[in-house]
Design a protein around this motif. Structure first.
Motif, PDB file in Angstrom:
ATOM      1  N   ALA A 172       0.829  -1.208   0.000  1.00  0.00           N
ATOM      2  CA  ALA A 172       0.000   0.000   0.000  1.00  0.00           C
ATOM      3  C   ALA A 172       0.865   1.261   0.000  1.00  0.00           C
ATOM      4  N   ALA A 173       1.927   1.275   0.814  1.00  0.00           N
ATOM      5  CA  ALA A 173       2.821   2.433   0.871  1.00  0.00           C
ATOM      6  C   ALA A 173       3.537   2.636  -0.460  1.00  0.00           C
ATOM      7  N   TYR A 174       4.013   1.544  -1.050  1.00  0.00           N
ATOM      8  CA  TYR A 174       4.710   1.629  -2.344  1.00  0.00           C
ATOM      9  C   TYR A 174       3.789   2.175  -3.432  1.00  0.00           C
ATOM     10  N   LYS A 175       2.571   1.647  -3.496  1.00  0.00           N
ATOM     11  CA  LYS A 175       1.625   2.106  -4.508  1.00  0.00           C
ATOM     12  C   LYS A 175       1.280   3.580  -4.320  1.00  0.00           C
ATOM     13  N   GLY A 176       1.090   3.976  -3.061  1.00  0.00           N
ATOM     14  CA  GLY A 176       0.774   5.366  -2.788  1.00  0.00           C
ATOM     15  C   GLY A 176       1.903   6.306  -3.180  1.00  0.00           C
ATOM     16  N   LEU A 177       3.129   5.936  -2.828  1.00  0.00           N
ATOM     17  CA  LEU A 177       4.292   6.757  -3.179  1.00  0.00           C
ATOM     18  C   LEU A 177       4.478   6.830  -4.687  1.00  0.00           C
TER      19      LEU A 177
END
Length: 258
Positions: free
Chosen positions: A172-177
């Protein structure tokens, strides 16, 4: 909203049914009040046995209702559906956690862990919609199904849930960034930063619950309580980020196509 309610409630009821069977009888979950730093108040009813840790779960319900009926910007049918599903997840998650504290039964403890995974998985689903500028229902269903099934790791190893959760948070963090770097602006960047800080607070404060209780400021409002506050804020700022990102990204995609 009808579609969102159907698509959330059916898997929710199925998971509730499975959690109340012997399927997850060997999953490592905490079923005692000693797991929490907040002291139990014996004179209070079960729903308020740990007053602050119990009542904070109402915040998920209020947050879910707020975002379910939110009308901040003009939306497509697909982006409205994505928001409503996420809001319903928050709305249902609060009562599950509250039931866990009130009953200390295995089924709600399992559900408390289990539901965390598809909630985090909804972020990549939404980001994929933003990046592709189209709704792929089959792709979303596959991702959510894989997320639900990944809780099986909790059956394979006592730390299986933590592994599954760590992978969900990282994705989720990777996709958001990634979507922020390619399609975001200052406003969405601020929301994403607040969501990531809230996520870090949720994890760290929960892990340090008993250690923080040595300090007077964390003896009533404990680390676990503040981790739930951070979790609610994580929900909120993620919704702020994705609802702000969606029309900006769609406008940018339309401009590029012209």
């Amino acid at each position: 909203m009808r579609s969102a309610m159907l698509h959330v409630s059916f898997p929710f009821m199925l998971c509730v049914f499975l959690a109340n069977t012997s399927l997850f009888g060997q999953v490592e979950v905490d079923l005692t009040y000693e797991h929490y730093a907040e002291k139990r108040v014996e004179s209070m009813p079960a729903l308020f046995s740990m007053p602050f840790n119990c009542v904070v779960n109402a915040a998920y319900i209020f947050l879910g209702l707020y975002w379910l009926f939110w009308t901040g910007v003009e939306e497509t049918a697909q982006s409205c559906y994505l928001r409503q599903v996420f809001a319903l997840m928050a709305l249902l998650y609060g009562p599950v956690q509250w039931t866990r504290l009130a009953t200390l039964r295995r089924a709600p403890a399992v559900l408390d862990q289990w539901f965390t995974l598809p909630i985090f998985a909804w972020v990549p689903v939404w980001v994929d919609f933003v990046e592709s500028a189209k709704w792929r229902a089959s792709h979303a269903a596959k991702l959510e199904l894989c997320s639900v099934v990944s809780y099986g790791l909790a059956l394979a190893h006592e730390r299986g849930f933590e592994v599954a959760l760590g992978c969900h948070v990282a994705l989720a963090a990777y996709k958001g960034l990634r979507v922020q770097l390619t399609r975001g602006d200052g406003l969405t960047g601020g929301y994403l930063l607040l969501a990531l800080l809230s996520c870090a607070g949720f994890v760290v404060l929960k892990l340090l619950d008993h250690w923080l209780a040595r300090f007077w400021m964390f003896q009533r409002l404990t680390g676990h309580f503040w981790s739930k506050v951070c979790d609610v804020l994580q929900f909120h700022f993620t919704l702020c980020f994705l609802t702000a990102m969606t029309p900006r990204a769609q406008a940018k995609t339309a401009a590029q196509q012209e």
